[in-house]
Design a protein around this motif. Structure first.
Motif, PDB file in Angstrom:
ATOM      1  N   GLN A 148     -10.588 -14.449  -2.891  1.00 51.49           N
ATOM      2  CA  GLN A 148      -9.316 -13.855  -3.311  1.00 51.49           C
ATOM      3  C   GLN A 148      -8.157 -14.705  -2.790  1.00 51.49           C
ATOM      4  O   GLN A 148      -7.961 -14.785  -1.578  1.00 51.49           O
ATOM      5  N   TYR A 164       5.790  -6.761  -0.045  1.00 49.94           N
ATOM      6  CA  TYR A 164       5.654  -7.748  -1.124  1.00 49.94           C
ATOM      7  C   TYR A 164       6.994  -8.038  -1.801  1.00 49.94           C
ATOM      8  O   TYR A 164       7.313  -9.190  -2.108  1.00 49.94           O
ATOM      9  N   ARG A 192       4.984   1.030   2.119  1.00 50.12           N
ATOM     10  CA  ARG A 192       5.108  -0.060   3.088  1.00 50.12           C
ATOM     11  C   ARG A 192       4.674  -1.385   2.445  1.00 50.12           C
ATOM     12  O   ARG A 192       5.304  -2.427   2.642  1.00 50.12           O
ATOM     13  N   ASP A 193       3.597  -1.333   1.675  1.00 50.17           N
ATOM     14  CA  ASP A 193       3.122  -2.551   1.002  1.00 50.17           C
ATOM     15  C   ASP A 193       4.122  -3.007  -0.058  1.00 50.17           C
ATOM     16  O   ASP A 193       4.405  -4.200  -0.188  1.00 50.17           O
ATOM     17  N   LEU A 217      -0.239  -1.551  -5.648  1.00 46.61           N
ATOM     18  CA  LEU A 217       0.281  -1.239  -4.311  1.00 46.61           C
ATOM     19  C   LEU A 217       0.640   0.248  -4.289  1.00 46.61           C
ATOM     20  O   LEU A 217       1.588   0.664  -4.946  1.00 46.61           O
ATOM     21  N   LYS A 275     -10.480 -13.806  -8.324  1.00 45.09           N
ATOM     22  CA  LYS A 275     -11.499 -13.712  -7.286  1.00 45.09           C
ATOM     23  C   LYS A 275     -12.869 -14.105  -7.870  1.00 45.09           C
ATOM     24  O   LYS A 275     -13.640 -14.836  -7.255  1.00 45.09           O
ATOM     25  N   ARG A 309       0.998   2.108  -1.328  1.00 40.21           N
ATOM     26  CA  ARG A 309       1.767   2.513  -0.153  1.00 40.21           C
ATOM     27  C   ARG A 309       3.155   1.883  -0.206  1.00 40.21           C
ATOM     28  O   ARG A 309       3.288   0.690  -0.488  1.00 40.21           O
ATOM     29  N   VAL A 315     -10.594 -10.640   1.530  1.00 42.29           N
ATOM     30  CA  VAL A 315      -9.592  -9.676   1.102  1.00 42.29           C
ATOM     31  C   VAL A 315      -8.943  -9.042   2.327  1.00 42.29           C
ATOM     32  O   VAL A 315      -9.618  -8.544   3.217  1.00 42.29           O
ATOM     33  N   GLU A 316      -7.619  -9.105   2.359  1.00 41.40           N
ATOM     34  CA  GLU A 316      -6.929  -8.451   3.468  1.00 41.40           C
ATOM     35  C   GLU A 316      -7.006  -6.944   3.284  1.00 41.40           C
ATOM     36  O   GLU A 316      -7.108  -6.469   2.160  1.00 41.40           O
ATOM     37  N   PRO A 317      -6.911  -6.210   4.360  1.00 46.41           N
ATOM     38  CA  PRO A 317      -7.020  -4.759   4.255  1.00 46.41           C
ATOM     39  C   PRO A 317      -5.971  -4.156   3.320  1.00 46.41           C
ATOM     40  O   PRO A 317      -6.261  -3.223   2.569  1.00 46.41           O
ATOM     41  N   SER A 318      -4.747  -4.710   3.355  1.00 44.17           N
ATOM     42  CA  SER A 318      -3.669  -4.085   2.579  1.00 44.17           C
ATOM     43  C   SER A 318      -3.558  -4.668   1.182  1.00 44.17           C
ATOM     44  O   SER A 318      -2.736  -4.249   0.408  1.00 44.17           O
ATOM     45  N   SER A 319      -4.387  -5.685   0.899  1.00 44.81           N
ATOM     46  CA  SER A 319      -4.183  -6.349  -0.388  1.00 44.81           C
ATOM     47  C   SER A 319      -4.697  -5.464  -1.521  1.00 44.81           C
ATOM     48  O   SER A 319      -5.666  -4.725  -1.366  1.00 44.81           O
ATOM     49  N   THR A 347      -2.560 -13.016  -1.618  1.00 43.62           N
ATOM     50  CA  THR A 347      -1.589 -12.406  -2.528  1.00 43.62           C
ATOM     51  C   THR A 347      -0.171 -12.500  -1.987  1.00 43.62           C
ATOM     52  O   THR A 347       0.786 -12.619  -2.747  1.00 43.62           O
ATOM     53  N   LYS A 348      -0.037 -12.482  -0.642  1.00 43.93           N
ATOM     54  CA  LYS A 348       1.313 -12.585  -0.067  1.00 43.93           C
ATOM     55  C   LYS A 348       1.878 -13.983  -0.276  1.00 43.93           C
ATOM     56  O   LYS A 348       3.038 -14.157  -0.639  1.00 43.93           O
TER      57      LYS A 348
END
Lengths: 209, 192
Positions: free
Chosen positions: A113, A60, A55-56, A51, A107, A53, B2-6, A116-117
């Motif tokens: 995939q 998470y 913000r990310d 991660l 994946k 950024r 895949v999400e854009p932010s993942s 992830t959240k």
């Protein structure tokens, strides 16, 4: 509880002798538990590994905090009896899971995939039960219990924030090195190994505890 | 999917998007400062009972540190006296605010006693425990512990040594504890 990663001896004495509302001490113990809790920290390292950024990172880590706060409060207040060794074993597996995820192996194996959240929220719930079992090991004074548990939870978040700051600074330096991508693979393999080792250690504790 | 932010390991690193080295150095210095500040105001009181700034006391942390670092070590065991016999005793002790105190008797393995104690009000933390004869300092076994205003029970000593009660007053006013015992033991007394 020789094998579970628990609350240190002198702190245990304090919790058992304490009575009524003790917000400062419980917050301190929550923060200390997080800052010294290698299993929680390894999972955090795995989560923020790729991660870049802020913000990310915030998203998470908030999901993780939401998950573990929910089960910490629910677990202690409802008196849900979960075996500490088994919870800590699953926490170990969560570290390995995140390592596999970062290596791109989930994946490849699954053909898609996994979200992830959702994973970080789900494992957050498990980590919360782990935190709850640490408090449930003690005779807690029912007076002021809710405030004390909330203070412990606030402490956990403060500790997580402090630990995260250190991890992000260290990762910041590391990510700027040319060899980061190469070492990232090794680091995540190390996370997988550490995760399985933690899990094995707890299963051993479960069968001999 | 895949999400854009993942996160993705294949994602190439963009050096522009990463925090700059001067920023990381400033952040490191800030972290050292925060760590030193927390070390003195929070960790030192909670771990060592040393509170140079007063913040530890204000947060209620110094009491944890003091508990971990008691000034006085456990008092010495009572001197041996000649014989064991059946006897009954009643004894009252007064605990100052947040004070702890022990009352103990010598027993041989298999000796039995019945006991009952109660406070004049608030709950106390208690630890009914025994130290084996000739054991190292701080070696003890808890028979019963918790928080209560009164407690009674029958006890058979599992080993020879001193067995007795530790009470800690949890209130900010004095509390008296009255203990009644009957059984085979000797030297029942509060430890100094």
């Amino acid at each position: 509880m020789a094998f579970a990663h628990g609350v240190a001896g002198g702190d245990q004495l304090f919790i058992e002798q304490s009575t009524g509302s003790q917000l400062g001490p419980f917050a301190y113990l929550g923060a200390k538990h997080m800052v010294t809790g290698y299993d929680h920290l390894l999972f955090l390292v795995g989560v923020i590994f790729f991660l870049f950024r802020m913000r990310d990172v915030a998203t998470y880590v908030s999901l993780f905090a939401l998950g573990h706060s929910a089960t910490l409060l629910y677990g202690v207040l409802s008196g849900t009896d979960v075996n500490p060794f088994l919870v800590d074993a699953v926490i170990g597996l969560s570290v390995a899971y995140k390592g596999f995820d970062n290596l791109g192996l989930l994946k490849r194996w699954l053909g898609f995939q996994p979200n992830t959240k959702a994973a970080v929220l789900l494992f957050g719930l498990v980590h919360g039960f782990g935190l709850a079992t640490k408090l449930q090991d003690f005779k807690l004074d029912p007076e002021g219990l809710i405030g004390n548990i909330l203070a412990f939870n606030v402490g956990v978040e403060i500790g997580q924030f402090l630990a995260l700051g250190m991890i992000l600074i260290a990762m910041g330096f590391w990510r700027r090195t040319a060899s980061f991508t190469r070492h990232a693979r090794l680091a995540n393999i190390a996370l997988v190994i550490a995760g399985f080792a933690l899990a094995a250690y707890q299963v051993h504790g479960f069968s001999h505890g | 999917m895949v999400e854009p932010s993942s996160p993705s390991p294949e994602q190439p690193l963009d050096p522009e998007a990463l925090p700059s080295v001067p920023f990381l150095i400033r952040a490191s210095l800030g972290a050292v400062l925060v760590a030193a500040l927390l070390g003195v105001t929070v960790v030192l009181p909670a771990e060592e009972g040393i509170d140079p700034t007063g913040v530890g006391g204000w947060l209620g942390l110094t009491q944890i540190g003091e508990l971990k670092n008691p000034d006085e070590v456990a008092p010495a065991k009572p001197e041996a006296a000649p014989e064991y016999a059946f006897r009954s005793d009643e004894l009252t002790v007064t605990l100052g605010p947040r004070e702890g105190l022990e009352v103990k008797a010598s027993m041989r393995a298999g000796d039995e006693l019945v006991y009952a104690w109660q406070t004049d009000g608030g709950a106390v933390f208690f630890d009914f425990h025994g130290e084996p004869k000739g054991a190292a300092k701080d070696v003890f076994t808890s028979h019963e512990k918790g928080q209560a205003t009164d407690f009674e029970g029958a006890f058979e000593a599992p080993f020879e040594g001193v067995h007795g009660w530790y009470w800690k007053n949890l209130r900010s006013q004095p509390t008296t504890v009255t203990l009644k015992t009957s059984g085979v033991y000797r030297d029942l007394a509060p430890l100094p």
